[in-house]
Design a protein around this motif. Structure first.
Motif, short mmCIF file in Angstrom:
data_model
loop_
_atom_site.label_atom_id
_atom_site.label_comp_id
_atom_site.label_asym_id
_atom_site.label_seq_id
_atom_site.Cartn_x
_atom_site.Cartn_y
_atom_site.Cartn_z
N LYS A 62 2.35 -5.53 30.66
CA LYS A 62 2.38 -6.95 31.02
C LYS A 62 2.08 -7.11 32.52
CE LYS A 62 5.57 -9.73 29.39
NZ LYS A 62 6.92 -10.23 28.96
N THR A 71 8.55 -15.47 22.63
CA THR A 71 9.84 -15.18 22.00
C THR A 71 10.06 -16.07 20.79
OG1 THR A 71 10.67 -14.66 24.20
CG2 THR A 71 12.30 -14.94 22.45
N LEU A 89 2.81 -23.94 15.84
CA LEU A 89 3.75 -25.00 15.52
C LEU A 89 4.93 -24.31 14.85
CD1 LEU A 89 1.25 -27.46 13.78
CD2 LEU A 89 2.20 -27.73 16.06
N THR A 90 6.13 -24.43 15.41
CA THR A 90 7.27 -23.72 14.86
C THR A 90 8.34 -24.68 14.36
OG1 THR A 90 6.91 -21.78 16.25
CG2 THR A 90 9.13 -22.10 15.38
N CYS A 91 8.76 -24.45 13.11
CA CYS A 91 9.75 -25.33 12.48
C CYS A 91 11.17 -24.98 12.92
CB CYS A 91 9.64 -25.23 10.96
SG CYS A 91 10.83 -26.29 10.11
N LEU A 92 11.90 -26.01 13.36
CA LEU A 92 13.27 -25.81 13.83
C LEU A 92 14.23 -25.57 12.67
CD1 LEU A 92 13.33 -28.70 16.43
CD2 LEU A 92 13.43 -26.26 16.94
N TYR A 122 -1.20 -15.33 32.06
CA TYR A 122 -1.35 -15.96 30.74
C TYR A 122 -0.34 -17.09 30.60
CZ TYR A 122 2.82 -13.37 29.24
OH TYR A 122 4.09 -12.89 29.12
N HIS A 123 -0.49 -17.87 29.53
CA HIS A 123 0.48 -18.93 29.28
C HIS A 123 0.97 -18.87 27.84
CE1 HIS A 123 -3.49 -20.80 28.32
NE2 HIS A 123 -2.84 -21.11 27.20
N THR A 124 2.14 -19.42 27.64
CA THR A 124 2.63 -19.60 26.27
C THR A 124 2.76 -21.10 26.06
OG1 THR A 124 4.94 -19.55 26.93
CG2 THR A 124 3.95 -17.46 26.29
N LEU A 125 2.42 -21.52 24.88
CA LEU A 125 2.50 -22.95 24.53
C LEU A 125 2.92 -23.02 23.09
CD1 LEU A 125 1.90 -26.00 24.76
CD2 LEU A 125 -0.48 -25.46 24.23
N GLU A 126 3.95 -23.79 22.82
CA GLU A 126 4.44 -23.85 21.45
C GLU A 126 4.99 -25.23 21.16
OE1 GLU A 126 6.50 -20.33 20.65
OE2 GLU A 126 6.78 -20.73 18.52
N PHE A 127 4.69 -25.72 19.97
CA PHE A 127 5.18 -27.02 19.54
C PHE A 127 6.29 -26.82 18.53
CE2 PHE A 127 0.90 -27.66 21.04
CZ PHE A 127 1.02 -28.79 21.84
N PHE A 128 7.40 -27.52 18.72
CA PHE A 128 8.54 -27.39 17.82
C PHE A 128 8.79 -28.70 17.09
CE2 PHE A 128 9.12 -24.15 21.01
CZ PHE A 128 9.53 -23.06 20.27
N PHE B 118 2.75 -31.93 10.33
CA PHE B 118 3.89 -31.26 10.96
C PHE B 118 4.48 -32.27 11.94
CE2 PHE B 118 6.09 -28.63 13.93
CZ PHE B 118 6.45 -27.47 13.27
N TYR B 122 9.02 -31.56 20.23
CA TYR B 122 8.80 -31.25 21.64
C TYR B 122 7.92 -30.01 21.74
CZ TYR B 122 12.33 -27.56 21.17
OH TYR B 122 13.02 -26.44 20.78
N HIS B 123 7.49 -29.71 22.97
CA HIS B 123 6.71 -28.49 23.16
C HIS B 123 7.27 -27.70 24.34
CE1 HIS B 123 4.61 -31.57 25.68
NE2 HIS B 123 4.77 -30.61 26.59
N THR B 124 6.99 -26.42 24.32
CA THR B 124 7.30 -25.59 25.48
C THR B 124 5.98 -25.07 26.00
OG1 THR B 124 7.52 -23.58 24.17
CG2 THR B 124 9.52 -24.85 24.54
N LEU B 125 5.86 -25.01 27.29
CA LEU B 125 4.64 -24.52 27.93
C LEU B 125 5.06 -23.76 29.16
CD1 LEU B 125 1.60 -24.44 28.62
CD2 LEU B 125 1.89 -26.68 29.69
N GLU B 126 4.58 -22.55 29.28
CA GLU B 126 5.01 -21.74 30.42
C GLU B 126 3.87 -20.83 30.86
OE1 GLU B 126 8.89 -20.40 29.70
OE2 GLU B 126 9.17 -19.54 31.69
N PHE B 127 3.72 -20.72 32.17
CA PHE B 127 2.70 -19.85 32.73
C PHE B 127 3.36 -18.61 33.29
CE2 PHE B 127 0.99 -24.09 32.77
CZ PHE B 127 -0.30 -23.91 32.27
N PHE B 128 2.81 -17.44 32.95
CA PHE B 128 3.37 -16.18 33.42
C PHE B 128 2.38 -15.48 34.34
CE2 PHE B 128 5.58 -17.13 29.53
CZ PHE B 128 6.90 -16.80 29.83
#
Ligand SMILES: [Mn+2]
Ligand SMILES: [Mn+2]
Ligand SMILES: [Zn+2]
Ligand SMILES: [Zn+2]
Lengths: 139, 139
Positions: A62, A71, A89-92, A122-128, B118, B122-128
């Motif tokens: 990394k 995660t 897209l992640t289901c709660l 890099y980036h992480t992006l996730e919709f819940f 879907f 909310y969303h999470t967004l993070e840059f590493f």
DNA sequence: TAAGATAATGATAATCATTCCCATTTTAGC
DNA sequence: GCTAAAATGGGAATGATTATCATTATCTTA
């Protein structure tokens, strides 16, 4: 995809055999996987190495800008080669993840890259939210 | 901020006293906090409740669209009221997080909302990457 | 309002991914 | 080859989160 090679904070020393094995196995797999699973796969493929080494190698990869991680809702880190610009897209409710077929940030990252004194790998992006099936089931 | 009330998958039953206490304390704090810290704060404020209840309340508040969470690099979940549309630049070396002063997704989420079966909360967004100090220090 | 059903809570034990420790092995520079 | 530094393996330790289960609060309905 963007070129990350120019800003690596670690000297470009050659990877050890074990580190290379971890990276290769990761590239072989199509999906993002946990360190535990990667460890199991490597052992099955006859590779001899310890679990701690898998974790150490992933951390180092990394920092070299070769691997990224996200995660899951139950606190497990999933790793993948940094080429995969993939979001979900992640289901709660049920925890299932549906992959997105595009990245809404493609254009923006470069702009951000210039505006901050911070080297972005890099980036992480996730919709819940709640998936279709979970919406229809009671409770 | 967007209105999430219309798609709540849980019936809009009234919150219990404990659940309300968790939410109120969360709103009182400015930053995203861990469940453990929230538990400690609540006890200090004279609230009598168990750690398990804090976790259970947070899960339920997420399903009600009132709370969101993101996970730190060392695997701890940080919770905040869902109003806070806040993102970070996180260093892979020292783990420090620098807050962003804007959200690059503001406009896009609505579009995505319409295109997928879907319900997005909310969303999470993070840059590493690597922060300025870490770039300059050896190793 | 009382009895029974249901949901919430608290204390504690169990889980489990990740990290720590340290003895041993491998690698790199000379 | 010799020595110091880095990498490794395996097992213990850590610590956030979850599971269990007995107890308590809340709701339903007669
Ligand atoms: Mn992306
Ligand atoms: Mn945002
Ligand atoms: Zn679901
Ligand atoms: Zn840093």
């Amino acid at each position: 995809m963007l070129d990350h090679s120019f800003h690596s904070p670690l000297p470009p020393t050659r990877l050890t055999t074990k580190q290379q094995a971890v990276l290769t196995q990761l590239e072989r797999l199509q999906e993002a996987v946990s360190a535990q699973r990667l460890y199991a796969e490597l052992r099955q493929h006859g590779e001899s190495l310890g679990l701690a080494t898998v974790y150490r190698s992933l951390d180092l990869l990394k920092l070299k800008g070769l691997v990224q991680s996200r995660t899951t809702t139950d606190g497990e880190a999933l790793y993948s080669p940094i080429q995969q610009d993939q979001h979900y897209l992640t289901c709660l409710q049920c925890g299932s993840s549906v992959p997105l077929d595009f990245c809404p940030l493609q254009a923006m990252e470069n702009q951000l890259r210039r505006s901050q004194a911070f080297t972005i790998y890099y980036h992480t992006l996730e919709f819940f939210g709640v998936c279709e099936p979970c919406t229809h089931q009671a409770q």
